[in-house]
Design an enzyme around this catalytic site. Structure first.
Site, PDB file in Angstrom:
ATOM      1  CG  HIS A   1       8.778   4.541  -2.416  1.00  0.00           C
ATOM      2  ND1 HIS A   1       8.640   5.213  -3.614  1.00  0.00           N
ATOM      3  CD2 HIS A   1       9.414   3.366  -2.719  1.00  0.00           C
ATOM      4  CE1 HIS A   1       9.152   4.492  -4.595  1.00  0.00           C
ATOM      5  NE2 HIS A   1       9.631   3.378  -4.073  1.00  0.00           N
ATOM      6  CD  GLU A   2      10.318   0.609   0.141  1.00  0.00           C
ATOM      7  OE1 GLU A   2       9.837  -0.436  -0.340  1.00  0.00           O
ATOM      8  OE2 GLU A   2      11.248   1.243  -0.400  1.00  0.00           O
TER       9      GLU A   2
ATOM     10  CG  HIS B   1       6.842  -0.790  -3.754  1.00  0.00           C
ATOM     11  ND1 HIS B   1       6.638  -0.668  -5.110  1.00  0.00           N
ATOM     12  CD2 HIS B   1       7.921  -0.012  -3.465  1.00  0.00           C
ATOM     13  CE1 HIS B   1       7.546   0.151  -5.620  1.00  0.00           C
ATOM     14  NE2 HIS B   1       8.324   0.566  -4.642  1.00  0.00           N
TER      15      HIS B   1
END
Length: 363
Positions: free
Chosen positions: A17-18, A21
């Site tokens: 997820h990170e 980004h």
């Protein structure tokens, strides 16, 4: 070991997820000064040319930091490569990239599972398994002599198997016959006997006898040889799981009072993952797929402190032609963050209490 495996799965999904980004920002030339997996004390860190990478003590979280929010940043406020100075679309790509990364990763795991491990087929055996009997001395099951490990072969002469449908048949029969004597055919080892008992009436007006019920059978994995069929079936499974997940959140929102007790925190999720790993470590693929899609759906919800909340602010900015005042945004985000932290702490305490058998304090 099983608990560590479950935690590792969650840490990987957070990393994905990170990383979504991070890559979306760096791919557009946007400055990123921190990339952290976990919260709390730093266990390891590496200072790159522009970004500090860190691994922290609590792996159930993470964040990507931007110099826009760093008062010690050396970048001038008008730097065009600061996230806050980019057009709405660029910022929307960065904010939504974590959700997209989790969805892509879930589909990738489905492809690997179907192609290398195989799709699971459950072959039911006769009887529903009773893995646990409520410890209370006066419980109906205890008084009737039912023990953990018993198989319920039939109820009032109606044969049942260990499939999910068989479990539901038995559960529904018990619930619809409160304070009425019923007969269960019990198999223990090689012996079979008839046990008569009377379900008690619970607070919801349904019958109960004080047992847990589990499937009885074996899982056989079937590999798919055709690579095109693997991708096609993975897409079908991905769509099915995503739709069911969205529908589940819809029911949670529309019928919160009755479904709120089904919400699980990190402790319960790790416990579920550990149980899955104990039974068959390859089932962690399915666990990771479900959690990855759930993470994506949760984060896209338009709630403060989540990706969806930030996207909502961007939508308002796009419609107004200018962002909301900083004080309003900060106030909403801080309030939302406090509420989420409070909910997280409550879920951790409640789930820990449930595991320790003191759940009555959270009912």
């Amino acid at each position: 070991m099983a608990v560590l495996q479950a935690i590792a799965v969650l840490a990987i999904l957070i990393l994905v997820h990170e990383l979504g980004h991070f890559l979306a920002a760096r791919g557009q030339g946007i400055h990123v000064n921190r990339f952290s997996i976990g919260f709390g004390p730093i266990l390891w860190k590496y200072k790159g040319k522009e970004t500090e990478y860190a691994l922290r003590a609590l792996p159930l979280g993470g964040f990507v930091g931007f110099p826009d929010d760093d008062p010690e940043s050396s970048y001038p406020p008008n730097d065009p490569n600061l996230l806050s100075n980019r057009p709405v679309l660029d910022r929307a790509i960065v904010i939504s990239a974590g959700v997209i990364a989790n969805l892509i990763f879930a589909y990738f795991l489905l492809v690997v599972q179907l192609g290398l491990i195989g799709t699971p087929d459950f072959i039911a055996k006769p009887g529903v398994l009773v893995p646990q009997v409520v410890a209370e001395v006066n419980s109906v099951a205890n008084q009737a002599g039912i023990q953990s490990g018993d198989l319920v072969l039939a109820v009032n002469g109606q044969k049942i198997d260990g499939s999910p449908q068989g479990i539901e048949t038995l559960r529904e029969f018990i619930q619809t016959h409160p304070q009425q004597e019923i007969s269960l055919t019990i198999q223990r080892g090689e012996s079979t006997s008839e046990t008569k008992l009377t379900p008690t009436l619970n607070a919801e007006g349904k019958g109960q006898i004080g047992v847990q019920l589990s499937p009885n059978g074996e899982v056989v994995r079937r590999k798919i040889g055709n690579i095109f069929q693997v991708f096609s079936q993975a897409a079908e499974e991905f769509q099915k799981i995503t739709i069911l997940t969205v529908q589940g959140f819809g029911q949670l929102i529309s019928n919160f009072q009755e479904t709120a007790n089904k919400v699980s925190g990190p402790v319960a999720i790790v416990a579920i993952g550990a149980d899955i790993a104990k039974s068959d470590v390859t089932n962690l693929f399915q666990f990771a797929i479900l959690i990855s899609i759930n993470l994506a759906v949760i984060n896209i919800l338009p709630l403060p402190a989540l990706d969806g909340g930030q996207l909502a602010f961007l939508l308002i900015e796009g419609l107004r032609g200018k962002p909301l005042p900083t004080k309003i945004q900060d106030g909403v985000m801080q309030t939302g963050l406090m509420l989420l932290l409070g909910l997280g702490i409550f879920l951790i305490l409640r789930d820990t209490a449930n595991l320790l058998g003191i759940e009555k304090f959270f009912q």
